[in-house]
Motif scaffolding. Structure first.
Motif, PDB file in Angstrom:
ATOM      1  N   UNK A   5       0.858  -1.169   0.000  1.00  0.00           N
ATOM      2  CA  UNK A   5       0.000   0.000   0.000  1.00  0.00           C
ATOM      3  C   UNK A   5       0.895   1.219   0.000  1.00  0.00           C
ATOM      4  N   UNK A   6       0.535   2.185  -0.770  1.00  0.00           N
ATOM      5  CA  UNK A   6       1.398   3.338  -0.892  1.00  0.00           C
ATOM      6  C   UNK A   6       0.658   4.614  -0.580  1.00  0.00           C
ATOM      7  N   UNK A   7       1.279   5.478   0.155  1.00  0.00           N
ATOM      8  CA  UNK A   7       0.705   6.793   0.329  1.00  0.00           C
ATOM      9  C   UNK A   7       1.821   7.768   0.559  1.00  0.00           C
ATOM     10  N   UNK A   8       1.530   8.991   0.347  1.00  0.00           N
ATOM     11  CA  UNK A   8       2.538  10.013   0.489  1.00  0.00           C
ATOM     12  C   UNK A   8       1.981  11.126   1.331  1.00  0.00           C
ATOM     13  N   UNK A   9       2.730  11.535   2.297  1.00  0.00           N
ATOM     14  CA  UNK A   9       2.301  12.654   3.112  1.00  0.00           C
ATOM     15  C   UNK A   9       3.037  13.905   2.668  1.00  0.00           C
ATOM     16  N   UNK A  10       2.399  15.026   2.812  1.00  0.00           N
ATOM     17  CA  UNK A  10       3.045  16.279   2.451  1.00  0.00           C
ATOM     18  C   UNK A  10       4.024  16.712   3.526  1.00  0.00           C
ATOM     19  N   UNK A  11       4.623  17.822   3.300  1.00  0.00           N
ATOM     20  CA  UNK A  11       5.580  18.344   4.263  1.00  0.00           C
ATOM     21  C   UNK A  11       4.890  18.567   5.600  1.00  0.00           C
ATOM     22  N   UNK A  12       5.488  17.985   6.621  1.00  0.00           N
ATOM     23  CA  UNK A  12       4.942  18.194   7.960  1.00  0.00           C
ATOM     24  C   UNK A  12       6.058  18.837   8.755  1.00  0.00           C
ATOM     25  N   UNK A 274      -0.065 -22.347 -10.440  1.00  0.00           N
ATOM     26  CA  UNK A 274      -1.274 -21.518 -10.399  1.00  0.00           C
ATOM     27  C   UNK A 274      -0.886 -20.115 -10.885  1.00  0.00           C
ATOM     28  N   UNK A 275      -1.743 -19.534 -11.699  1.00  0.00           N
ATOM     29  CA  UNK A 275      -1.520 -18.155 -12.146  1.00  0.00           C
ATOM     30  C   UNK A 275      -2.557 -17.270 -11.457  1.00  0.00           C
ATOM     31  N   UNK A 276      -2.098 -16.262 -10.748  1.00  0.00           N
ATOM     32  CA  UNK A 276      -2.976 -15.447  -9.913  1.00  0.00           C
ATOM     33  C   UNK A 276      -2.820 -13.957 -10.250  1.00  0.00           C
ATOM     34  N   UNK A 277      -3.942 -13.274 -10.355  1.00  0.00           N
ATOM     35  CA  UNK A 277      -3.917 -11.810 -10.457  1.00  0.00           C
ATOM     36  C   UNK A 277      -4.715 -11.264  -9.282  1.00  0.00           C
ATOM     37  N   UNK A 278      -4.490 -10.028  -8.921  1.00  0.00           N
ATOM     38  CA  UNK A 278      -5.237  -9.441  -7.808  1.00  0.00           C
ATOM     39  C   UNK A 278      -5.432  -7.954  -8.035  1.00  0.00           C
ATOM     40  N   UNK A 285      -5.693   4.478  -2.035  1.00  0.00           N
ATOM     41  CA  UNK A 285      -5.808   4.240  -3.468  1.00  0.00           C
ATOM     42  C   UNK A 285      -5.739   2.776  -3.839  1.00  0.00           C
ATOM     43  N   UNK A 286      -5.956   2.477  -5.140  1.00  0.00           N
ATOM     44  CA  UNK A 286      -5.960   1.101  -5.603  1.00  0.00           C
ATOM     45  C   UNK A 286      -4.570   0.603  -5.998  1.00  0.00           C
ATOM     46  N   UNK A 287      -4.455  -0.701  -6.142  1.00  0.00           N
ATOM     47  CA  UNK A 287      -3.204  -1.306  -6.602  1.00  0.00           C
ATOM     48  C   UNK A 287      -3.541  -2.646  -7.223  1.00  0.00           C
ATOM     49  N   UNK A 288      -2.622  -3.198  -8.005  1.00  0.00           N
ATOM     50  CA  UNK A 288      -2.880  -4.478  -8.646  1.00  0.00           C
ATOM     51  C   UNK A 288      -1.572  -5.164  -9.020  1.00  0.00           C
TER      52      UNK A 288
END
Lengths: 355, 32
Positions: A5-12, A274-278, A285-288
């Protein structure tokens, strides 16, 4: 691990922060502020079946350089990359998440974790390395409260991921959870952000409710090239096709203090593979991604490995063809719709009185 | 799809802060 999971915080910046917890030691208070002033970006990494300061700073910079090739992901990271300004309420850290903030800010390892993450500026591998080095319940609690529960940092835009899951890859119809039971090695990965960490072993165990418990092992390389950290997570997978009725199984849980939802699509299965997608999403936000399991870690290099790879490639090629066909069909539909609209518009103008 | 490195050398350590680090609550200059 299949996800980060990715997120970015602004300048704190420290100057923007509200009053720190009462301290009898002004120098330590200054230390805390110094640490926070380095929190220019904060990235969280989560992954399954998803790498030190004096060291936090130096390592974070090192790790970032080593992973610049990674592509961006949707969510906070893209938002920040596009120059979006995030809303930060530093007072919220203390007012709404006081116990978690106090617990983390008074603990050297937790504070180093925040500093390390801040210096990653949203880069995924770097963030994963920070969690591998400084991950703790205190850090999870602080992130969960400030980012998710109380939303001390937001983009000001609510993520709507409902349409995201509609364009799901075509899962096979005859999948049952028993198809995943046992120990599997990931040998191929699609998304370099989430799927290609070394030594990924997923062990699935049947649950009484028909779901599976997934015991996940993966390694995160240390930034100095000296070995790796071994990560271990356990996830519970539900025998559910998901809200869109397109998934093979679903996963919901918390990692690094943040909630995630995931849908798995078994794209192909055969003797020993097995071939897996997610597809997955978090509040950020989303990811895959996608990956291939085999029963042994050398299945593709042993005798018969080439034949196995051919079978797997055939599945992947078929999926790509189906996806391309869907995209072309969608493009054709849009083109026809546009042409029809233009024709109607032209007719409407033609019937209007001319001056 | 990219091949995943499954050589898994033995120079690996467990992720997360050590119990000693986790229990240390006193912030000092050298901690930074």
């Amino acid at each position: 691990m299949s996800r980060l999971l990715c997120l970015l915080l602004p300048v704190a910046h420290a100057a923007l922060l509200g009053p720190p917890p009462a301290s009898k030691h002004p120098q330590l208070e200054a230390l805390q502020r110094t640490a926070l002033s380095t929190v220019l970006g904060l990235s969280l990494a989560v992954s399954p079946g998803l790498v030190a300061p004096s060291a936090a700073l130096a390592d974070a910079e090192f790790a970032t350089k080593g992973a610049e090739e990674f592509s961006s992901t949707a969510g906070f990271e893209e938002f920040a990359a596009d120059g979006g300004k995030m809303q930060v309420d530093p007072n919220c850290f203390f007012k709404e998440c006081g116990p978690q903030t106090k617990a983390c800010f008074s603990n050297p390892a937790c504070l180093k974790g925040i500093t390390c993450l801040g210096n990653c500026r949203g880069e995924q591998l770097c963030a994963t390395q920070c969690f591998a080095r400084f991950g703790s319940e205190k850090l999870n609690d602080w992130l969960g409260c400030t980012l998710e529960d109380k939303e001390c940092v937001t983009t000001g835009v609510k993520q709507d991921n409902s349409a995201y899951y509609e364009s799901a890859p075509p899962a096979i119809k005859d999948f049952t959870p028993a198809d995943l039971e046992g120990e599997w090695y990931k040998v191929l990965g699609y998304n370099p952000k989430y799927d290609t960490y070394p030594c990924q072993i997923n062990t699935f165990t049947k649950l009484p409710n028909g779901g599976l418990s997934n015991d996940i092992l993966f390694r995160v390389p240390k930034p100095d090239g000296g070995g790796a950290w071994v990560n271990n997570f356990v996830e519970t997978m539900a025998n559910s096709r998901g809200p869109q009725n397109k998934a093979s199984m679903t996963v919901e849980g918390k990692m690094f203090g943040l909630t995630f939802h995931e849908q798995w699509y078994i794209l192909g299965k055969g003797e020993g593979y097995r071939v897996v997608a997610y597809k997955g999403d978090t509040q950020q936000g989303p990811y895959e991604g996608a990956f291939v399991y085999t029963k042994t870690k050398t299945a593709l290099t042993d005798a018969g490995g080439a034949a196995l790879r051919s079978q797997i490639d055939a599945v992947v090629t078929l999926i790509l063809t189906l996806t391309l066909t869907r995209i072309l069909t969608l493009a054709l539909t849009l083109t026809l719709t546009l042409a029809l609209t233009l024709t109607r518009s032209s007719r409407a103008r033609g019937s209007s009185p001319r001056r | 799809m990219t091949a995943i490195d499954n050589t898994c050398p033995t120079d690996a350590t467990t992720a997360g802060v050590s119990s000693a680090e986790a229990s240390k609550e006193k912030l000092e200059w050298r901690s930074m």
